[in-house]
Design an enzyme around this catalytic site. Structure first.
Site, PDB file in Angstrom:
ATOM      1  N   ASP A 265       0.716  -1.204  -0.026  1.00 33.30           N
ATOM      2  CA  ASP A 265      -0.060   0.083  -0.033  1.00 33.30           C
ATOM      3  C   ASP A 265       0.893   1.226   0.130  1.00 33.30           C
ATOM      4  O   ASP A 265       2.003   1.272   0.725  1.00 33.30           O
ATOM      5  CB  ASP A 265      -0.798   0.056   1.360  1.00 33.30           C
TER       6      ASP A 265
ATOM      7  N   ASP B 133      -3.081   4.619  -2.483  1.00 35.53           N
ATOM      8  CA  ASP B 133      -4.148   5.211  -1.664  1.00 35.53           C
ATOM      9  C   ASP B 133      -4.672   6.520  -2.435  1.00 35.53           C
ATOM     10  O   ASP B 133      -3.956   7.282  -2.656  1.00 35.53           O
ATOM     11  CB  ASP B 133      -3.769   5.334  -0.312  1.00 35.53           C
TER      12      ASP B 133
ATOM     13  N   GLU C 267      -7.075   3.486  -5.524  1.00 37.17           N
ATOM     14  CA  GLU C 267      -8.302   3.462  -4.649  1.00 37.17           C
ATOM     15  C   GLU C 267      -8.801   4.898  -5.162  1.00 37.17           C
ATOM     16  O   GLU C 267      -8.543   5.729  -4.992  1.00 37.17           O
ATOM     17  CB  GLU C 267      -7.902   3.576  -3.371  1.00 37.17           C
TER      18      GLU C 267
ATOM     19  N   HIS D 205     -10.769  -2.598   4.686  1.00 33.22           N
ATOM     20  CA  HIS D 205     -10.765  -2.126   6.215  1.00 33.22           C
ATOM     21  C   HIS D 205     -11.287  -0.656   6.471  1.00 33.22           C
ATOM     22  O   HIS D 205     -11.234  -0.289   7.703  1.00 33.22           O
ATOM     23  CB  HIS D 205      -8.971  -1.821   6.141  1.00 33.22           C
ATOM     24  N   ASP D 206     -12.004  -0.260   5.484  1.00 34.34           N
ATOM     25  CA  ASP D 206     -12.852   1.212   5.740  1.00 34.34           C
ATOM     26  C   ASP D 206     -14.480   0.748   5.777  1.00 34.34           C
ATOM     27  O   ASP D 206     -15.040   1.882   6.204  1.00 34.34           O
ATOM     28  CB  ASP D 206     -12.467   2.235   4.617  1.00 34.34           C
TER      29      ASP D 206
HETATM   30  C1  GLC Z   1      -7.864   5.448   2.182  1.00 40.17           C
HETATM   31  C2  GLC Z   1      -7.658   4.425   3.502  1.00 40.17           C
HETATM   32  C3  GLC Z   1      -8.192   4.934   4.739  1.00 40.17           C
HETATM   33  C4  GLC Z   1      -7.580   6.040   5.109  1.00 40.17           C
HETATM   34  C5  GLC Z   1      -7.605   7.004   3.879  1.00 40.17           C
HETATM   35  C6  GLC Z   1      -6.601   8.282   4.289  1.00 40.17           C
HETATM   36  O1  GLC Z   1      -9.109   5.735   1.964  1.00 40.17           O
HETATM   37  O2  GLC Z   1      -8.240   3.316   2.714  1.00 40.17           O
HETATM   38  O3  GLC Z   1      -7.957   3.860   5.529  1.00 40.17           O
HETATM   39  O4  GLC Z   1      -8.157   6.474   6.045  1.00 40.17           O
HETATM   40  O5  GLC Z   1      -7.102   6.686   2.611  1.00 40.17           O
HETATM   41  O6  GLC Z   1      -5.275   7.738   3.972  1.00 40.17           O
END
Ligand code: GLC
Ligand code: CA
Length: 560
Positions: free
Chosen positions: A113, A220, A280, A338-339
């Site tokens: 990541d 990310d 993402e 994880h979100d």
């Molecule tokens: C992405 C991650 C999340 C994080 C955010 C800020 O959305 O998946 O867990 O809090 O980025 O880095």
């Protein structure tokens, strides 16, 4: 932007990230080797048999590790203070190398990541940047003067942008006497991608990890790297609850300059055959995703992750995605991460959290059959293979920082609940840790754990193993086209996958009653035969004409 030739055809022309299945590990919660209550890299290495390399392994092709870099953990690792290191709580660089070697020895790829939109405010770059308006790092973050004062005499932020984690996206920094921008927490200042030195440093990070042998990167919130050069305020709109939705996010993400950087990024990644990236998509739509998909670059569009338990909504959404993506773009399929709330909990009928275990587990199996037979690359989230549920932790006791800031203007679901320790067995600490786990193990860990499900042929784990095996052996499921079918019965999602002379017909009964469906006509001289079912059907039996699906039956037939 797509290269259809590279992405179509039999799987001989496809890469591992298209034919394979990726398993997301949240390192903090997977396995704790040294008993401090926090998962670590050595713990992951010890548990690789679960994933690949043994006859009864799950049989995934790659792992994606959520961040393990040094971090003060304001956002549990998504705030990085050293892009090239390993946080001591997760181990050392040697542990990382051991993990990568161990994965590669058993044919597992390793995706890491990268959080390149923002660093931690503890990062030496930010410390130097806030210290001086003229130093080497002055322009590494997004700094602006206050355009004036508010009625109450406070410094007025440069524009109306909001933080996804609540409040303004600007924080006043006393040492520097300016505001800095942060899409997330004030402890996560956004890097200035318009500065060539920043760009070079961040692409250097990519290069270093490639040199260290990783096979890919999960980027990310990659569509936020660039903001409007003039920092114009977003237009207002009527929104839902939560101030984020009261503006159209025109200027704080999805800027055209991103394409340029993605090209640079890919030119580095492409120097190594077989490497990939997956971006993402932050708060974006299908059309944004379609724009950003590129050769060897997948995009999480997250269209499936928000859907309720309804065959009709999955059918509608899949049709919409197929229409926007067309046959060339390769989807990434995700039901949990994880979100978001874990899907076994999301799909549990309301009011049946405890009583409805059979129904809820049945739904988890149907969901698994869908995820592993749809066109695209499935991403599994650790624990979903045993039907792991959300923990129940109210915001008042949350460790997840935005949950601690939640309020009327900023509703937030506590993400701790999706990040529970992996239950390996029924022993103390669920086999996750010999110490006190950083989050509690679930109340059902004595029954719902890897060891217990491994010895139960009807378990969710056994279901995932069978489905993964079937997927590996069937060309249509790996690389085939996808045709959604309207097969009569409401509550049934049905589709055909085809590749050359291989085909699979999938019928998923979302309902808790029986459902009669028409079976498509097989090609001449061949028949649809049962390859997988969540019921007692006999593997190899012919299915023709019409068939009656049992409640919550997932049926996969293949041409033979
Ligand atoms: C992405 C991650 C999340 C994080 C955010 C800020 O959305 O998946 O867990 O809090 O980025 O880095
Ligand atoms: Ca540990």
């Amino acid at each position: 932007m797509t290269e259809p030739a590279a992405q179509l055809g039999p799987s001989a022309g496809l890469d591992w990230w298209q034919t394979g299945v990726v398993y997301q590990i949240y390192p903090r919660s997977f396995a704790d080797a040294n008993g401090d209550g926090i998962g670590d890299l050595a713990g992951i290495t010890e548990h690789l048999d679960h994933l690949a390399g043994k006859p009864d392994s799950l049989g995934v092709d790659a792992i994606w590790l959520s961040p393990f870099y040094p971090s003060p953990d304001h956002d549990f690792g998504y705030d990085i203070s050293d892009y090239l290191g390993v946080d001591p709580k997760y181990g050392s660089l040697d542990d990382f190398e051991r993990l990568v070697d161990a994965c590669h020895r058993r044919g597992l790829k390793v995706v890491i990541d990268l959080v390149l939109n923002h660093s931690s405010s503890d990062h030496p770059w930010f410390q130097a940047s806030r210290a001086s308006r003229s130093g080497l790092y002055a322009d590494w973050y997004i700094w602006r003067d206050a355009p004036g004062r508010t009625l109450t005499g406070r410094q007025r932020p440069p524009n109306n942008w909001r933080s996804w984690f609540g409040g303004s996206a600007w924080t006043w920094d006393e040492p520097r006497g300016q505001f800095y921008h942060h899409t997330f927490l004030p402890q996560q200042p956004d890097l200035n991608w318009r500065n060539p030195a920043v760009r070079e440093a961040l692409l250097g990070v990519v290069q270093t990890w490639l040199d260290r042998g990783v096979d890919g990167f999960r980027m990310d919130v990659f569509n936020v790297f660039f903001k409007d050069a003039q920092l114009r305020s977003n237009p207002r709109r009527i929104g839902r609850r939560g101030a984020w939705s009261w503006q159209r996010h025109l200027h704080d993400r999805n800027q055209p300059e991103l394409h340029d950087v993605l090209r640079d990024l890919r030119s580095i990644v492409d120097t190594r055959p077989g490497r990939m990236t997956v971006g993402e998509l932050f708060d974006g739509m299908l059309a944004d995703a379609a724009q950003l998909i590129a050769p060897r670059h997948l995009v999480f569009d997250f269209t499936l992750i928000g859907l309720p338990w309804s065959a009709a909504s999955f059918a509608r959404t899949l049709a919409a995605r197929d229409a926007v993506f067309g046959p060339e773009r390769w989807p990434a399929n995700v039901l949990s991460n994880h979100d978001q709330p874990r899907h076994a909990s999301r799909f549990t009928p309301p009011g049946r959290v405890h009583a409805g275990l059979t129904v809820a587990d049945g739904r988890a199996k149907v969901a698994a059959a869908m995820l592993l037979t749809l066109r695209g690359t499935p991403f599994l989230y650790y624990g979903e293979e045993i039907g792991l549920r959300n923990l129940s932790i109210p915001n008042g006791q949350a460790l997840d920082p935005p949950a601690r800031r939640a309020g009327f203007l900023f509703p937030w679901w506590n993400r701790d609940q999706a990040r529970g320790p992996m239950p390996w067995d029924g022993g103390p600490g669920a086999g996750f840790s010999s110490g006190r786990p950083w989050l509690p193990v679930g109340p059902d860990a004595a029954q719902r754990n890897v060891a217990a499900e491994a010895s139960d042929a009807a378990s969710i784990l056994a279901t995932y193993r069978r489905l993964l095996r079937l997927r590996r052996s069937n060309e249509a499921l790996i690389s085939g086209s996808q045709e959604l079918l309207a097969r009569g019965a409401a509550g049934v999602l049905a589709y055909i996958r085809r590749a050359g002379s291989d085909a699979a017909f999938v019928a998923l009964n979302f309902g808790s009653g029986r459902a009669r469906i028409d079976v498509p006509v097989a090609s001449p001289g061949r028949a649809w035969r049962v390859a997988f079912s969540t019921t007692e059907r006999v593997i190899g039996d012919e299915v023709a004409g019409a068939t009656s699906l049992a409640p919550l039956e997932a049926l996969v037939t293949t041409l033979a």
